[in-house]
Design an enzyme around this catalytic site. Structure first.
Site, PDB file in Angstrom:
ATOM      1  N   CYS A 222       0.109 -13.173  -1.659  1.00 16.18           N
ATOM      2  CA  CYS A 222       1.047 -12.796  -0.604  1.00 16.18           C
ATOM      3  C   CYS A 222       0.351 -11.943   0.453  1.00 16.18           C
ATOM      4  O   CYS A 222      -0.437 -11.056   0.121  1.00 16.18           O
ATOM      5  CB  CYS A 222       2.227 -12.022  -1.203  1.00 16.18           C
ATOM      6  SG  CYS A 222       3.489 -11.555   0.000  1.00 16.18           S
ATOM      7  N   ARG A 311       2.934 -16.120   5.631  1.00 18.98           N
ATOM      8  CA  ARG A 311       2.773 -14.803   5.000  1.00 18.98           C
ATOM      9  C   ARG A 311       2.245 -14.971   3.573  1.00 18.98           C
ATOM     10  O   ARG A 311       2.699 -14.328   2.642  1.00 18.98           O
ATOM     11  CB  ARG A 311       4.111 -14.050   5.002  1.00 18.98           C
ATOM     12  CG  ARG A 311       4.623 -13.776   6.393  1.00 18.98           C
ATOM     13  CD  ARG A 311       5.908 -12.992   6.415  1.00 18.98           C
ATOM     14  NE  ARG A 311       6.982 -13.614   5.652  1.00 18.98           N
ATOM     15  CZ  ARG A 311       7.703 -14.665   6.071  1.00 18.98           C
ATOM     16  NH1 ARG A 311       7.441 -15.228   7.239  1.00 18.98           N
ATOM     17  NH2 ARG A 311       8.670 -15.155   5.325  1.00 18.98           N
TER      18      ARG A 311
END
Length: 387
Positions: A222, A311
């Site tokens: 992430c 992201r």
């Protein structure tokens, strides 16, 4: 204690999992006596570990095998498995491209529409093999496919977003998902997340969450923290959200589990999350390393394919053993990434905790040197904790 960043802005110190250590008490017990069972919704599991709803981690086969081993795997309903009838060549392609071609390829592959018939088919495939059918979607996906999921006979529905709240504001042209209404109308337990604060956790529990996911941005693949600058280190986030759970239980008599989601690599990480107050954990990259995982030795973030603001990224995690080795052993590695259940039971034995509730009460200290103290040779030779 608040710290002044500058005139007009103060901040609270927050702690990550790597900054804390667990302190043994006056009692120890044999690890075989440690009870790690827990309940999520109406389902009881012997292992408080959930495999993340990520395309490199869980497919039908992984969900079934995790169920057989006493854990749980969550299938991503907005990923490769529900966009392509045969996901295998797509997964091969994802694993084969270079890092510069990766994000454009993902944006192209995930532009393929989600097919409701494949959602139903995947759920039924898991159920047909005796597995627990736990599935995940974003709030927008839940609004579109909730009825399909219910009709297909899923056991648990996870609604996940980078940040989810009951007070979401949308343009007038967009209908916002009413989380409370959704939880009430779904015939199966609904787990909500992600969040990192006491107040939002309490709101989600009042909305009818069967469990709450805690964690924004700590996952191995992430990049939300870098892209958005948003998040709270996991030790503090878990403790804050667990406090909301305990207060909600005192007020209502309803116990809603808190699940630490993201940033956990080793058995020690899992132990520390539970000691901070978590009832269970959700992990991705450790399971992506299983021979049975669909990622072919790779692991990528759920928001990587975003057409406007990716992201997440793809990381190479390799393949280090079977799912059974990683989850329940016997371990073939010495770095804490194999036999996660054994690590939890042994830690509980060392700390004298007979069950998870007692594990949540053990003493915690701030220890930023915990993972480096005395480990000069391991780090220099890239062995054990120095890898």
């Amino acid at each position: 204690m608040d710290i002044q960043i500058g005139r007009g802005k103060v901040a609270r110190r927050a702690y990550g999992i790597d900054e804390i250590a667990l302190v043994p008490g006056n009692r120890t017990l044999d690890p075989t006596l440690a009870d790690t069972s827990w309940r999520i919704g109406n389902i009881e599991r012997q292992i408080p570990i959930i495999a993340s709803a990520m395309d490199g981690v869980v497919d039908v086969g992984m969900a079934v095998r995790l169920s057989q081993l006493g854990a749980l795997g969550v299938l991503n309903l907005e990923g490769i498995q529900t966009r392509y009838a045969n996901p295998e060549p797509i997964l091969d392609k994802i694993a084969s491209v270079g890092k510069d071609e990766f994000v454009p390829l993902m944006q192209e592959l995930y532009a393929e529409p989600i097919k409701p018939e494949l959602i139903a088919q995947r759920i039924q495939e898991i159920k047909a093999q005796g597995g627990i059918a736990a599935v995940s979607a974003t709030p927008a996906g839940a609004s579109k496919f909730g009825e399909t999921v219910a009709k297909a006979g899923a056991d648990l529905f996870f609604i996940q977003a980078t940040v989810v709240s009951t007070a979401h504001l949308s343009p007038e042209s967009v209908v916002t998902l009413d989380l409370a209404k959704f939880c009430q109308e779904m015939p199966i337990p609904v787990i909500l997340g992600n969040c990192v604060t006491y107040e939002v956790t309490l709101d989600l529990m009042k909305a009818g969450a069967a469990a709450v996911l805690v964690g924004i941005g700590p996952g191995a693949a992430c990049t939300s923290r870098g892209v958005l600058g948003v998040g709270i280190p996991q030790a503090t986030a878990i403790a804050d959200c667990a406090a909301a759970r305990d207060d909600y239980y005192r007020e209502t008599g309803k116990y809603i589990p808190v699940i630490a989601d993201g940033g956990l690599i080793t058995g020690g990480d899992i132990c520390k999350c539970i000691a901070c107050g978590a009832d269970g954990v959700m992990i991705g990259s450790p399971f992506a390393r299983a021979a049975e995982a669909p990622g072919r030795g790779f692991h990528w973030g759920m928001a990587t394919p975003s057409p406007v603001l990716p992201r997440g990224t793809r990381i190479s995690v390799g393949t280090t053993g079977s799912l059974e080795q990683i989850l329940v052993g016997p371990a073939g590695l010495d770095d804490g990434t194999h036999n996660l259940l054994g690590a939890l039971k042994t830690s509980m034995g060392t700390l004298g905790a007979k069950n998870l509730k007692e594990m949540q009460q053990v003493e915690v200290v701030i220890a930023p040197s915990l993972l480096t103290e005395g480990k000069v040779y391991q780090k220099a030779q890239q062995l054990g904790m120095g890898k």
